[in-house]
Design a protein around this motif. Structure first.
Motif, PDB file in Angstrom:
ATOM      1  N   ILE A  30     -35.884  55.910  -1.656  1.00  0.00           N
ATOM      2  CA  ILE A  30     -35.338  56.276  -2.958  1.00  0.00           C
ATOM      3  C   ILE A  30     -35.525  57.787  -3.073  1.00  0.00           C
ATOM      4  O   ILE A  30     -36.621  58.302  -2.833  1.00  0.00           O
ATOM      5  N   THR A  31     -34.470  58.505  -3.429  1.00  0.00           N
ATOM      6  CA  THR A  31     -34.585  59.956  -3.529  1.00  0.00           C
ATOM      7  C   THR A  31     -34.618  60.456  -4.970  1.00  0.00           C
ATOM      8  O   THR A  31     -35.150  61.527  -5.235  1.00  0.00           O
ATOM      9  N   GLU A  32     -34.062  59.672  -5.895  1.00  0.00           N
ATOM     10  CA  GLU A  32     -34.078  60.104  -7.304  1.00  0.00           C
ATOM     11  C   GLU A  32     -33.727  58.924  -8.203  1.00  0.00           C
ATOM     12  O   GLU A  32     -32.884  58.101  -7.862  1.00  0.00           O
ATOM     13  N   ILE A  33     -34.382  58.883  -9.352  1.00  0.00           N
ATOM     14  CA  ILE A  33     -34.033  57.917 -10.395  1.00  0.00           C
ATOM     15  C   ILE A  33     -33.730  58.725 -11.655  1.00  0.00           C
ATOM     16  O   ILE A  33     -34.558  59.527 -12.098  1.00  0.00           O
ATOM     17  N   GLN A  34     -32.537  58.518 -12.193  1.00  0.00           N
ATOM     18  CA  GLN A  34     -32.157  59.182 -13.448  1.00  0.00           C
ATOM     19  C   GLN A  34     -32.193  58.144 -14.561  1.00  0.00           C
ATOM     20  O   GLN A  34     -31.753  57.012 -14.372  1.00  0.00           O
ATOM     21  N   ARG A  35     -32.702  58.564 -15.692  1.00  0.00           N
ATOM     22  CA  ARG A  35     -32.834  57.654 -16.829  1.00  0.00           C
ATOM     23  C   ARG A  35     -31.930  58.111 -17.976  1.00  0.00           C
ATOM     24  O   ARG A  35     -31.645  59.295 -18.120  1.00  0.00           O
ATOM     25  N   TYR A  36     -31.510  57.148 -18.780  1.00  0.00           N
ATOM     26  CA  TYR A  36     -30.713  57.475 -19.953  1.00  0.00           C
ATOM     27  C   TYR A  36     -31.575  58.223 -20.957  1.00  0.00           C
ATOM     28  O   TYR A  36     -32.768  57.936 -21.122  1.00  0.00           O
ATOM     29  N   GLY A  37     -30.963  59.187 -21.614  1.00  0.00           N
ATOM     30  CA  GLY A  37     -31.649  59.955 -22.657  1.00  0.00           C
ATOM     31  C   GLY A  37     -31.158  59.545 -24.034  1.00  0.00           C
ATOM     32  O   GLY A  37     -30.583  58.458 -24.213  1.00  0.00           O
ATOM     33  N   GLU A  38     -31.333  60.429 -24.975  1.00  0.00           N
ATOM     34  CA  GLU A  38     -30.930  60.178 -26.364  1.00  0.00           C
ATOM     35  C   GLU A  38     -29.439  59.872 -26.481  1.00  0.00           C
ATOM     36  O   GLU A  38     -29.025  59.087 -27.321  1.00  0.00           O
ATOM     37  N   ALA A  39     -28.617  60.501 -25.657  1.00  0.00           N
ATOM     38  CA  ALA A  39     -27.157  60.363 -25.768  1.00  0.00           C
ATOM     39  C   ALA A  39     -26.642  59.014 -25.282  1.00  0.00           C
ATOM     40  O   ALA A  39     -25.477  58.682 -25.497  1.00  0.00           O
ATOM     41  N   GLY A  40     -27.498  58.239 -24.575  1.00  0.00           N
ATOM     42  CA  GLY A  40     -27.060  56.919 -24.086  1.00  0.00           C
ATOM     43  C   GLY A  40     -26.075  57.038 -22.949  1.00  0.00           C
ATOM     44  O   GLY A  40     -26.090  58.019 -22.243  1.00  0.00           O
ATOM     45  N   PRO A  41     -25.208  56.095 -22.722  1.00  0.00           N
ATOM     46  CA  PRO A  41     -24.973  54.925 -23.555  1.00  0.00           C
ATOM     47  C   PRO A  41     -26.022  53.832 -23.357  1.00  0.00           C
ATOM     48  O   PRO A  41     -26.088  52.890 -24.150  1.00  0.00           O
ATOM     49  N   GLY A  42     -26.852  53.931 -22.322  1.00  0.00           N
ATOM     50  CA  GLY A  42     -27.899  52.935 -22.125  1.00  0.00           C
ATOM     51  C   GLY A  42     -29.095  53.225 -23.013  1.00  0.00           C
ATOM     52  O   GLY A  42     -29.204  54.288 -23.632  1.00  0.00           O
ATOM     53  N   GLU A  43     -30.023  52.273 -23.062  1.00  0.00           N
ATOM     54  CA  GLU A  43     -31.238  52.432 -23.856  1.00  0.00           C
ATOM     55  C   GLU A  43     -32.053  53.606 -23.316  1.00  0.00           C
ATOM     56  O   GLU A  43     -32.239  53.753 -22.097  1.00  0.00           O
ATOM     57  N   LYS A  44     -32.522  54.468 -24.208  1.00  0.00           N
ATOM     58  CA  LYS A  44     -33.296  55.643 -23.813  1.00  0.00           C
ATOM     59  C   LYS A  44     -34.447  55.216 -22.896  1.00  0.00           C
ATOM     60  O   LYS A  44     -35.181  54.270 -23.198  1.00  0.00           O
ATOM     61  N   GLY A  45     -34.568  55.880 -21.756  1.00  0.00           N
ATOM     62  CA  GLY A  45     -35.630  55.613 -20.796  1.00  0.00           C
ATOM     63  C   GLY A  45     -35.276  54.581 -19.736  1.00  0.00           C
ATOM     64  O   GLY A  45     -35.959  54.473 -18.721  1.00  0.00           O
ATOM     65  N   SER A  46     -34.208  53.821 -19.959  1.00  0.00           N
ATOM     66  CA  SER A  46     -33.813  52.832 -18.944  1.00  0.00           C
ATOM     67  C   SER A  46     -33.105  53.532 -17.777  1.00  0.00           C
ATOM     68  O   SER A  46     -32.598  54.647 -17.908  1.00  0.00           O
ATOM     69  N   VAL A  47     -33.074  52.877 -16.636  1.00  0.00           N
ATOM     70  CA  VAL A  47     -32.498  53.477 -15.432  1.00  0.00           C
ATOM     71  C   VAL A  47     -30.983  53.591 -15.572  1.00  0.00           C
ATOM     72  O   VAL A  47     -30.292  52.603 -15.842  1.00  0.00           O
ATOM     73  N   MET A  48     -30.482  54.806 -15.409  1.00  0.00           N
ATOM     74  CA  MET A  48     -29.051  55.049 -15.397  1.00  0.00           C
ATOM     75  C   MET A  48     -28.531  54.960 -13.963  1.00  0.00           C
ATOM     76  O   MET A  48     -27.573  54.255 -13.688  1.00  0.00           O
ATOM     77  N   SER A  49     -29.179  55.690 -13.042  1.00  0.00           N
ATOM     78  CA  SER A  49     -28.729  55.670 -11.654  1.00  0.00           C
ATOM     79  C   SER A  49     -29.907  55.868 -10.716  1.00  0.00           C
ATOM     80  O   SER A  49     -30.945  56.405 -11.093  1.00  0.00           O
ATOM     81  N   VAL A  50     -29.684  55.412  -9.478  1.00  0.00           N
ATOM     82  CA  VAL A  50     -30.692  55.548  -8.432  1.00  0.00           C
ATOM     83  C   VAL A  50     -29.983  56.130  -7.217  1.00  0.00           C
ATOM     84  O   VAL A  50     -28.980  55.576  -6.750  1.00  0.00           O
ATOM     85  N   SER A  51     -30.499  57.231  -6.723  1.00  0.00           N
ATOM     86  CA  SER A  51     -30.007  57.803  -5.466  1.00  0.00           C
ATOM     87  C   SER A  51     -30.976  57.356  -4.379  1.00  0.00           C
ATOM     88  O   SER A  51     -32.192  57.389  -4.565  1.00  0.00           O
ATOM     89  N   PHE A  52     -30.411  56.939  -3.252  1.00  0.00           N
ATOM     90  CA  PHE A  52     -31.257  56.454  -2.169  1.00  0.00           C
ATOM     91  C   PHE A  52     -30.572  56.667  -0.838  1.00  0.00           C
ATOM     92  O   PHE A  52     -29.384  56.979  -0.773  1.00  0.00           O
ATOM     93  N   GLU A  53     -31.348  56.548   0.220  1.00  0.00           N
ATOM     94  CA  GLU A  53     -30.833  56.678   1.582  1.00  0.00           C
ATOM     95  C   GLU A  53     -31.124  55.402   2.352  1.00  0.00           C
ATOM     96  O   GLU A  53     -32.213  54.836   2.231  1.00  0.00           O
ATOM     97  N   LEU A  54     -30.133  54.958   3.139  1.00  0.00           N
ATOM     98  CA  LEU A  54     -30.294  53.850   4.086  1.00  0.00           C
ATOM     99  C   LEU A  54     -29.957  54.387   5.450  1.00  0.00           C
ATOM    100  O   LEU A  54     -28.861  54.921   5.652  1.00  0.00           O
ATOM    101  N   GLU A  55     -30.917  54.284   6.367  1.00  0.00           N
ATOM    102  CA  GLU A  55     -30.729  54.821   7.723  1.00  0.00           C
ATOM    103  C   GLU A  55     -30.246  56.274   7.659  1.00  0.00           C
ATOM    104  O   GLU A  55     -29.405  56.696   8.439  1.00  0.00           O
ATOM    105  N   GLY A  56     -30.774  57.021   6.686  1.00  0.00           N
ATOM    106  CA  GLY A  56     -30.446  58.435   6.553  1.00  0.00           C
ATOM    107  C   GLY A  56     -29.137  58.733   5.838  1.00  0.00           C
ATOM    108  O   GLY A  56     -28.801  59.897   5.635  1.00  0.00           O
ATOM    109  N   GLU A  57     -28.385  57.709   5.416  1.00  0.00           N
ATOM    110  CA  GLU A  57     -27.112  57.896   4.724  1.00  0.00           C
ATOM    111  C   GLU A  57     -27.320  57.772   3.218  1.00  0.00           C
ATOM    112  O   GLU A  57     -27.988  56.846   2.751  1.00  0.00           O
ATOM    113  N   ALA A  58     -26.727  58.685   2.451  1.00  0.00           N
ATOM    114  CA  ALA A  58     -26.903  58.709   1.004  1.00  0.00           C
ATOM    115  C   ALA A  58     -26.050  57.651   0.305  1.00  0.00           C
ATOM    116  O   ALA A  58     -24.899  57.408   0.681  1.00  0.00           O
TER     117      ALA A  58
END
Length: 158
Positions: A30-58
């Protein structure tokens, strides 16, 4: 940085999926986890996106909601060197409700489709002897999880 990366749309399972995939494939993280902020649309603090690598591929996984789902029309082709690798990936991707499909395809519990394919299959299918490649193709079409020994037996005419 990789110029083009697969972007996967999940309905609240992006982090769970990324954790599963990075636990299955070597050279993955896992290279980065971004969370929703005040602007939403998801609940503040919940995971918006996850960047990750598999076998070195993003890859990027988004918790985008139920608007879109996966289809086998897009799948990830995984080259496997051994039957043990085929068996291991097949088992791990099938855990928790995955659906095996014909010819080495398996849809995981999130709806993402993977092709778990021994590299030897390509070599056998490209053989200049049309009879050998035809036997291998016929054997493959009858399989769900691919079996290297059975493909080799078909290739050799046994």
């Amino acid at each position: 940085m990789q110029k083009i990366a697969p972007f996967l749309w999940f309905d609240g399972q992006a982090e769970e999926a990324a954790n599963l995939y990075t636990s299955i494939f070597r050279n993955s993280r896992i290279t980065e986890i971004q969370r929703y902020g005040e602007a939403g649309p998801g609940e503040k603090g919940s995971v918006m996106s996850v960047s990750f690598e598999l076998e070195g591929e993003a890859f990027i996984a988004l918790n985008g909601g139920p608007a879109f789902t996966f289809s086998p029309a897009i799948s990830f082709f995984v080259h496997c060197e051994t039957q043990d690798e085929v068996d291991t990936l097949w088992a791990k991707l099938g855990e928790g409700g995955g659906q095996p499909r014909q010819c080495g395809w398996i849809t995981d519990r999130f709806g993402v489709t993977w092709q778990i394919v021994p590299t030897a299959l390509g070599r056998m299918l490209r053989d200049k002897d049309a009879a050998k490649s035809k036997r291998v193709m016929q054997a493959m079409l009858e399989m769900v999880k691919l079996d290297i020994a059975a493909l080799e037996a078909a290739y050799e005419g046994r």
